[in-house]
Design a protein around this motif. Structure first.
Motif, mmCIF file in Angstrom:
data_model
loop_
_atom_site.group_PDB
_atom_site.id
_atom_site.type_symbol
_atom_site.label_atom_id
_atom_site.label_comp_id
_atom_site.label_asym_id
_atom_site.label_seq_id
_atom_site.Cartn_x
_atom_site.Cartn_y
_atom_site.Cartn_z
ATOM 1 N N PRO A 1 90.745 63.355 22.765
ATOM 2 C CA PRO A 1 91.280 61.111 22.123
ATOM 3 C C PRO A 1 91.583 60.601 23.004
ATOM 4 O O PRO A 1 90.993 59.636 21.903
ATOM 5 C CB PRO A 1 92.673 62.320 21.828
ATOM 6 C CG PRO A 1 93.622 63.185 22.554
ATOM 7 C CD PRO A 1 92.144 63.598 23.191
ATOM 8 N N GLY A 2 90.900 60.412 23.979
ATOM 9 C CA GLY A 2 90.264 58.929 24.647
ATOM 10 C C GLY A 2 88.792 58.813 24.625
ATOM 11 O O GLY A 2 88.708 57.839 24.626
ATOM 12 N N ASP A 3 88.377 59.889 24.326
ATOM 13 C CA ASP A 3 87.127 59.188 23.409
ATOM 14 C C ASP A 3 86.884 58.225 22.451
ATOM 15 O O ASP A 3 85.863 57.672 22.039
ATOM 16 C CB ASP A 3 86.003 60.853 23.740
ATOM 17 C CG ASP A 3 85.234 61.491 24.294
ATOM 18 O OD1 ASP A 3 85.400 60.888 25.372
ATOM 19 O OD2 ASP A 3 85.040 62.876 24.451
ATOM 20 N N ARG A 4 87.869 58.219 21.594
ATOM 21 C CA ARG A 4 87.386 57.749 19.904
ATOM 22 C C ARG A 4 88.078 56.335 20.746
ATOM 23 O O ARG A 4 87.315 54.929 20.826
ATOM 24 C CB ARG A 4 89.043 57.938 19.785
ATOM 25 C CG ARG A 4 88.730 56.999 18.334
ATOM 26 C CD ARG A 4 89.611 57.896 16.948
ATOM 27 N NE ARG A 4 91.214 56.660 17.220
ATOM 28 C CZ ARG A 4 92.327 57.836 17.025
ATOM 29 N NH1 ARG A 4 92.306 57.888 16.209
ATOM 30 N NH2 ARG A 4 93.336 56.058 16.811
ATOM 31 N N TYR A 5 88.876 55.858 21.395
ATOM 32 C CA TYR A 5 88.566 54.317 22.688
ATOM 33 C C TYR A 5 87.803 54.436 23.438
ATOM 34 O O TYR A 5 88.147 53.066 23.835
ATOM 35 C CB TYR A 5 90.327 53.918 23.202
ATOM 36 C CG TYR A 5 90.988 54.595 21.916
ATOM 37 C CD1 TYR A 5 91.290 53.302 21.290
ATOM 38 C CD2 TYR A 5 91.783 55.609 22.405
ATOM 39 C CE1 TYR A 5 91.942 54.238 19.574
ATOM 40 C CE2 TYR A 5 92.693 55.532 20.828
ATOM 41 C CZ TYR A 5 93.060 54.693 20.114
ATOM 42 O OH TYR A 5 93.977 55.339 19.415
ATOM 43 N N ARG A 6 87.037 55.201 24.084
ATOM 44 C CA ARG A 6 85.998 54.983 25.267
ATOM 45 C C ARG A 6 84.678 53.781 24.630
ATOM 46 O O ARG A 6 84.137 53.974 23.349
ATOM 47 C CB ARG A 6 85.077 55.840 24.972
ATOM 48 C CG ARG A 6 84.141 56.055 26.787
ATOM 49 C CD ARG A 6 84.177 57.562 26.580
ATOM 50 N NE ARG A 6 84.805 58.215 27.301
ATOM 51 C CZ ARG A 6 84.991 58.902 28.417
ATOM 52 N NH1 ARG A 6 84.410 58.207 29.091
ATOM 53 N NH2 ARG A 6 86.224 59.236 28.580
ATOM 54 N N LEU A 7 84.265 53.085 25.117
ATOM 55 C CA LEU A 7 83.392 51.666 25.200
ATOM 56 C C LEU A 7 82.073 51.888 25.476
ATOM 57 O O LEU A 7 82.287 52.369 26.614
ATOM 58 C CB LEU A 7 83.788 50.064 25.148
ATOM 59 C CG LEU A 7 84.964 49.582 24.634
ATOM 60 C CD1 LEU A 7 85.044 48.488 24.889
ATOM 61 C CD2 LEU A 7 84.066 50.005 23.001
ATOM 62 N N SER A 8 80.658 51.242 24.935
ATOM 63 C CA SER A 8 79.362 51.242 25.854
ATOM 64 C C SER A 8 79.432 50.734 26.926
ATOM 65 O O SER A 8 80.371 49.813 26.486
ATOM 66 C CB SER A 8 78.104 51.376 24.822
ATOM 67 O OG SER A 8 78.573 50.211 24.149
ATOM 68 N N VAL A 9 78.876 50.484 27.823
ATOM 69 C CA VAL A 9 78.511 49.293 28.509
ATOM 70 C C VAL A 9 78.137 47.627 27.703
ATOM 71 O O VAL A 9 78.224 47.344 28.185
ATOM 72 C CB VAL A 9 77.249 49.693 29.524
ATOM 73 C CG1 VAL A 9 76.711 48.434 30.511
ATOM 74 C CG2 VAL A 9 77.879 50.648 30.659
ATOM 75 N N ILE A 10 77.320 48.058 27.241
ATOM 76 C CA ILE A 10 76.668 46.974 25.975
ATOM 77 C C ILE A 10 77.953 46.973 25.619
ATOM 78 O O ILE A 10 78.619 45.683 25.085
ATOM 79 C CB ILE A 10 75.468 46.968 24.923
ATOM 80 C CG1 ILE A 10 74.120 47.426 25.901
ATOM 81 C CG2 ILE A 10 75.733 45.580 24.414
ATOM 82 C CD1 ILE A 10 74.564 46.851 26.556
ATOM 83 N N GLY B 1 81.928 47.082 26.137
ATOM 84 C CA GLY B 1 82.532 46.602 27.214
ATOM 85 C C GLY B 1 82.348 45.716 27.455
ATOM 86 O O GLY B 1 83.238 44.287 28.305
ATOM 87 N N LEU B 2 81.357 44.854 28.069
ATOM 88 C CA LEU B 2 80.256 43.810 28.147
ATOM 89 C C LEU B 2 81.353 42.625 27.228
ATOM 90 O O LEU B 2 81.190 41.589 27.775
ATOM 91 C CB LEU B 2 79.222 43.402 28.971
ATOM 92 C CG LEU B 2 78.853 44.387 30.411
ATOM 93 C CD1 LEU B 2 77.014 43.946 30.339
ATOM 94 C CD2 LEU B 2 79.136 43.783 31.430
ATOM 95 N N ALA B 3 80.856 42.891 25.963
ATOM 96 C CA ALA B 3 80.778 42.124 24.890
ATOM 97 C C ALA B 3 82.445 42.075 24.580
ATOM 98 O O ALA B 3 82.672 40.691 24.574
ATOM 99 C CB ALA B 3 80.220 42.963 23.443
ATOM 100 N N ALA B 4 82.848 43.132 24.784
ATOM 101 C CA ALA B 4 84.980 42.729 24.431
ATOM 102 C C ALA B 4 85.607 41.865 26.228
ATOM 103 O O ALA B 4 85.719 40.900 25.831
ATOM 104 C CB ALA B 4 85.627 44.064 24.646
ATOM 105 N N LEU B 5 84.966 41.782 27.009
ATOM 106 C CA LEU B 5 84.951 41.625 28.204
ATOM 107 C C LEU B 5 84.506 39.707 28.373
ATOM 108 O O LEU B 5 85.511 39.058 28.790
ATOM 109 C CB LEU B 5 84.536 41.904 29.318
ATOM 110 C CG LEU B 5 85.849 43.536 29.598
ATOM 111 C CD1 LEU B 5 85.146 44.345 30.743
ATOM 112 C CD2 LEU B 5 87.157 43.712 30.165
ATOM 113 N N SER B 6 83.703 40.039 27.642
ATOM 114 C CA SER B 6 82.876 38.249 28.139
ATOM 115 C C SER B 6 83.885 37.181 26.934
ATOM 116 O O SER B 6 83.685 36.325 27.444
ATOM 117 C CB SER B 6 81.635 38.261 27.724
ATOM 118 O OG SER B 6 81.486 38.957 27.040
#
Length: 66
Positions: free
Chosen positions: A22-31, A33-38
């Motif tokens: 179930p955690g795979d549903r919330y897994r982000l790619s590197v791009i 993740g960078l977009a969300a954190l930026s």
């Protein structure tokens, strides 16, 4: 003598039958993740100076009222 680890090794077919994590549903790619954190960092940088000006304006107003 039987191998004690023979039952520990799973077959690829057995692994395919397992339910998805179930955690795979919330897994982000590197791009992603960078977009969300930026976006979070840009919002913090944008709101910081506004908060400083607000505090200084309130402090200045309180200082001149006396």
């Amino acid at each position: 003598m039987p191998d004690p680890l023979a039952g520990a090794v799973t077959d690829a077919a057995d692994a395919a039958e397992e339910p998805p994590d179930p955690g795979d549903r919330y897994r982000l790619s590197v791009i992603g993740g960078l977009a969300a954190l930026s976006l979070d960092a840009m919002a913090s940088v944008a709101n910081g100076p506004e908060a400083i000006v607000l505090v200084l304006a309130l402090a200045g107003g309180a200082g001149t009222a006396r």
